[in-house]
Design an enzyme around this catalytic site. Sequence first.
Site, PDB file in Angstrom:
ATOM      1  N   GLU A 169     -19.787  33.062   8.359  1.00  0.00           N
ATOM      2  CA  GLU A 169     -18.495  33.513   7.826  1.00  0.00           C
ATOM      3  C   GLU A 169     -18.659  34.082   6.425  1.00  0.00           C
ATOM      4  O   GLU A 169     -19.607  33.748   5.726  1.00  0.00           O
ATOM      5  CB  GLU A 169     -17.534  32.316   7.708  1.00  0.00           C
ATOM      6  CG  GLU A 169     -17.192  31.709   9.038  1.00  0.00           C
ATOM      7  CD  GLU A 169     -16.426  30.398   8.896  1.00  0.00           C
ATOM      8  OE1 GLU A 169     -16.051  30.036   7.770  1.00  0.00           O
ATOM      9  OE2 GLU A 169     -16.227  29.749   9.920  1.00  0.00           O
ATOM     10  N   LYS A 227     -17.850  34.077   2.584  1.00  0.00           N
ATOM     11  CA  LYS A 227     -17.416  33.041   1.637  1.00  0.00           C
ATOM     12  C   LYS A 227     -16.401  33.685   0.703  1.00  0.00           C
ATOM     13  O   LYS A 227     -16.748  34.419  -0.221  1.00  0.00           O
ATOM     14  CB  LYS A 227     -18.612  32.487   0.863  1.00  0.00           C
ATOM     15  CG  LYS A 227     -18.248  31.295   0.009  1.00  0.00           C
ATOM     16  CD  LYS A 227     -19.511  30.647  -0.524  1.00  0.00           C
ATOM     17  CE  LYS A 227     -19.261  29.403  -1.340  1.00  0.00           C
ATOM     18  NZ  LYS A 227     -18.163  29.434  -2.257  1.00  0.00           N
ATOM     19  N   ASP A 270     -13.846  34.272  -2.132  1.00  0.00           N
ATOM     20  CA  ASP A 270     -13.837  33.740  -3.496  1.00  0.00           C
ATOM     21  C   ASP A 270     -12.408  33.443  -3.942  1.00  0.00           C
ATOM     22  O   ASP A 270     -11.757  34.249  -4.594  1.00  0.00           O
ATOM     23  CB  ASP A 270     -14.493  34.764  -4.433  1.00  0.00           C
ATOM     24  CG  ASP A 270     -14.961  34.111  -5.713  1.00  0.00           C
ATOM     25  OD1 ASP A 270     -14.925  32.863  -5.801  1.00  0.00           O
ATOM     26  OD2 ASP A 270     -15.374  34.848  -6.617  1.00  0.00           O
ATOM     27  N   TYR A 312     -10.386  28.602   7.653  1.00  0.00           N
ATOM     28  CA  TYR A 312     -11.804  28.528   8.045  1.00  0.00           C
ATOM     29  C   TYR A 312     -12.209  27.168   8.595  1.00  0.00           C
ATOM     30  O   TYR A 312     -13.391  26.914   8.781  1.00  0.00           O
ATOM     31  CB  TYR A 312     -12.721  28.940   6.896  1.00  0.00           C
ATOM     32  CG  TYR A 312     -12.551  28.164   5.597  1.00  0.00           C
ATOM     33  CD1 TYR A 312     -12.707  26.789   5.557  1.00  0.00           C
ATOM     34  CD2 TYR A 312     -12.249  28.829   4.410  1.00  0.00           C
ATOM     35  CE1 TYR A 312     -12.557  26.086   4.381  1.00  0.00           C
ATOM     36  CE2 TYR A 312     -12.096  28.138   3.220  1.00  0.00           C
ATOM     37  CZ  TYR A 312     -12.252  26.761   3.220  1.00  0.00           C
ATOM     38  OH  TYR A 312     -12.105  26.067   2.057  1.00  0.00           O
ATOM     39  N   LYS A 351     -25.195  32.047  -1.373  1.00  0.00           N
ATOM     40  CA  LYS A 351     -24.436  32.763  -2.409  1.00  0.00           C
ATOM     41  C   LYS A 351     -25.136  34.048  -2.855  1.00  0.00           C
ATOM     42  O   LYS A 351     -26.368  34.071  -2.989  1.00  0.00           O
ATOM     43  CB  LYS A 351     -24.235  31.850  -3.621  1.00  0.00           C
ATOM     44  CG  LYS A 351     -23.462  30.576  -3.280  1.00  0.00           C
ATOM     45  CD  LYS A 351     -22.125  30.462  -3.942  1.00  0.00           C
ATOM     46  CE  LYS A 351     -22.180  30.209  -5.396  1.00  0.00           C
ATOM     47  NZ  LYS A 351     -20.879  29.864  -5.954  1.00  0.00           N
ATOM     48  N   CYS A 381      -3.422  47.569 -39.119  1.00  0.00           N
ATOM     49  CA  CYS A 381      -3.534  48.405 -37.927  1.00  0.00           C
ATOM     50  C   CYS A 381      -4.532  49.526 -38.220  1.00  0.00           C
ATOM     51  O   CYS A 381      -4.402  50.207 -39.242  1.00  0.00           O
ATOM     52  CB  CYS A 381      -2.166  48.982 -37.574  1.00  0.00           C
ATOM     53  SG  CYS A 381      -2.261  50.248 -36.300  1.00  0.00           S
ATOM     54  N   CYS A 391      -2.107  53.071 -38.239  1.00  0.00           N
ATOM     55  CA  CYS A 391      -1.066  53.352 -39.236  1.00  0.00           C
ATOM     56  C   CYS A 391      -1.290  52.594 -40.539  1.00  0.00           C
ATOM     57  O   CYS A 391      -0.642  52.892 -41.544  1.00  0.00           O
ATOM     58  CB  CYS A 391       0.319  53.050 -38.669  1.00  0.00           C
ATOM     59  SG  CYS A 391       0.649  51.293 -38.495  1.00  0.00           S
ATOM     60  N   CYS A 426       0.354  45.253 -34.033  1.00  0.00           N
ATOM     61  CA  CYS A 426       0.919  46.119 -35.069  1.00  0.00           C
ATOM     62  C   CYS A 426       2.418  46.174 -34.781  1.00  0.00           C
ATOM     63  O   CYS A 426       2.813  46.566 -33.680  1.00  0.00           O
ATOM     64  CB  CYS A 426       0.308  47.512 -34.977  1.00  0.00           C
ATOM     65  SG  CYS A 426       1.228  48.738 -35.906  1.00  0.00           S
ATOM     66  N   CYS A 440       4.498  53.398 -35.398  1.00  0.00           N
ATOM     67  CA  CYS A 440       3.037  53.593 -35.391  1.00  0.00           C
ATOM     68  C   CYS A 440       2.677  54.690 -34.390  1.00  0.00           C
ATOM     69  O   CYS A 440       2.998  54.590 -33.202  1.00  0.00           O
ATOM     70  CB  CYS A 440       2.342  52.281 -35.026  1.00  0.00           C
ATOM     71  SG  CYS A 440       0.575  52.475 -34.766  1.00  0.00           S
TER      72      CYS A 440
END
Length: 668
Positions: free
Chosen positions: A113, A115, A117, A225, A313, A407, A410, A425, A430
Amino acid sequence: MEKDASRQIERLCAEIRRHDYLYYVKNAPEITDRDYDRLFSQLRELEQNHPDLITPDSPTQRVSGRPLDEFKNVTHAIPMLSIDNTYSEEELRAFDKRVAKGLETLQYQYVVELKIDGLAISLRYEDGRLVLAATRGNGTTGDDVTENIRTIKSVPLKLLDGDVPEVLEVRGEVYMPKAAFAELNRQRAEADENTFANPRNAAAGSLKLLDSRITASRNLAFFAYGLGQTSREPALGHYAALQKLADFGLPVNPNTQKAKNMDEVIEICRQWHQKKAELDYQIDGMVVKVDRFVQQQALGSTGRAPRWCIAYKFAAEQAETVVTSIDVQVGKTGTLTPVANLEPVHLAGTTVKRATLHNFDEVARLDVRQGDAVIIEKAGEIIPQVVQVLHQKRKGNPRPCKPPANCPVCGDPVRKDENGVYIRCVNAACPAQLLERLKYFVGRGQMDIEHVGPALLEQLVEKGLVANFADLYRLHFEKLVQLERMGEKSAANILDSIETSKPRPLWRLIAGLGIRHVGGQSAEILAGHFGSLERLMDAGLEELEQIDQIGPVMAQSIYDFFRNEDNIAVIRQMFEAGVHPEKPQQKSRGKQPLEGKTIVVTGTLEHFTRQQIQQTIKDHGGKVSSSVSKKTDFVLAGQEAGSKLAKAQELGVTIIDEKQFREMIHYG
Ligand code: IVH
């Protein structure tokens, strides 16, 4: 009368359940999404008129109205074990030797099967009804997440009729499909919220929410599963049991295969290692299980993990490169995000030149500096990120990367958010924020205005020609041709593209406005619900909160956006300049251009994200499929199309490009 309604409700519930089964388990829907929605509305209306006839397993009852205070603990009837891991084929062969020795025979078969995640969940059905869903927790005790699991559309609330055991515990994986993950992270980044590092974290985070209305908006999915406690084993072996689960209406991964021996197992593992990028969800390996239950019992378990099962894996695909510099980007709501510029490196099919560093906490945690050698990985096989800094390779003593006090665009002082993680900011004027808002507005997921790219927008902002969205629609040829490197032809093309965008679908305009928390998907829901921007603008907070999949935070943000006079003024000016979004219902009139067509999409498209192309195909009556077969009507191939394109060529399936697709659906 009441009896009639009851019968009708029962019939509709059963019909919707059958269509859910055809869609989620069989991957072969018989009706269009629109017809499905019609059935659903019929049921909802009947139930509204007869609230006493609503049953908890009705398809309308997936999302509960009120958040929980906490999750209750659940002790698993049968512990949820873990699996032993291996990364090599030799270890797989060693496992096979142990199995053969343990069984004292070579008469056994394996089931191989994917796997998935995500995270392990146990679903308990009693008399065919879902009564409990719990996380694995420590294996013995987990959390009761029934309310959240009920929102996952592929999890049946009631199993299909058949010989379902009285008690049936199903074990499986809850996961977030890649497209949903990408969309969620995009929305979160946009809303200045922490992005998830991978789809597994996103799935886990979504299940841990106490408000199931938010979970419902996360588009989680499920694959069964295995089994936990059952009053009667539904089959003699694992493979046959999975088929039974599918017959009961549960989603079972279609790529599960039987293998006669370890050579076959290894071959299957190798194939999936190669093909895993084609899947719509992330896998981190394969799971190999001895098929027959008596043999599983004979092998037993070590307490931690069964001896009849092993996980093979795949090592995550990584690449090493060097950080050439670290930029600070200003987002459209002012958030400052550190981004690493990298020496270009090839990773999982693309060349990576940049990787987000998420926020300055992450920069400090990694201690990443200019010139550092780093390892990068793709989150959910999509978004490149720095996972490790090779400090031992650092040359000299580069300066640490500190959060800026001002920033970078600006120069105004920055402010930390409540959590202290994000820096923003707060200067509404800006130019970097304005530029980002404009870039987003014209982007392919929003108003999709061709020829109006970042470089042009930069000039337009700098010259003061554009200070809001409406200004785009008031640009004159005479002004445009005066810009640097601008010929008459280009200027005409630009004005043409802007003109073509005026009747874009309403959801695109809503998405383009850049309302915090509102991404493309929510914009579609809003467009469908309100039908016009004027109605959305007038909506009260309560009405917004009541819309399915619009959570309270998003509702508040929408409400606030339309209470801001500047926003209203810009929208009015856009309308005056001729923007007239296409109403959602206009799409469904007459025969749909893609009606009855099954379409596979591969590669990267210019005008649509993954999610948008899927939605667009559905909106025009088509069906999206993830794999190419003889039944596929055509394959829509974008840039860097891979094996699906090759398969289409092999089977002689019609291949179209994005331009042809756009012509088919009359998209300007
Ligand atoms: S079987 C006793 N099958 O992987 C066997 N697990 O690393 C129980 N997983 O906790 C698990 N896909 O969350 C099994 N096809 C699959 C799986 C799978 C993903 C997860 C599961 C498990 C973890 C172990």
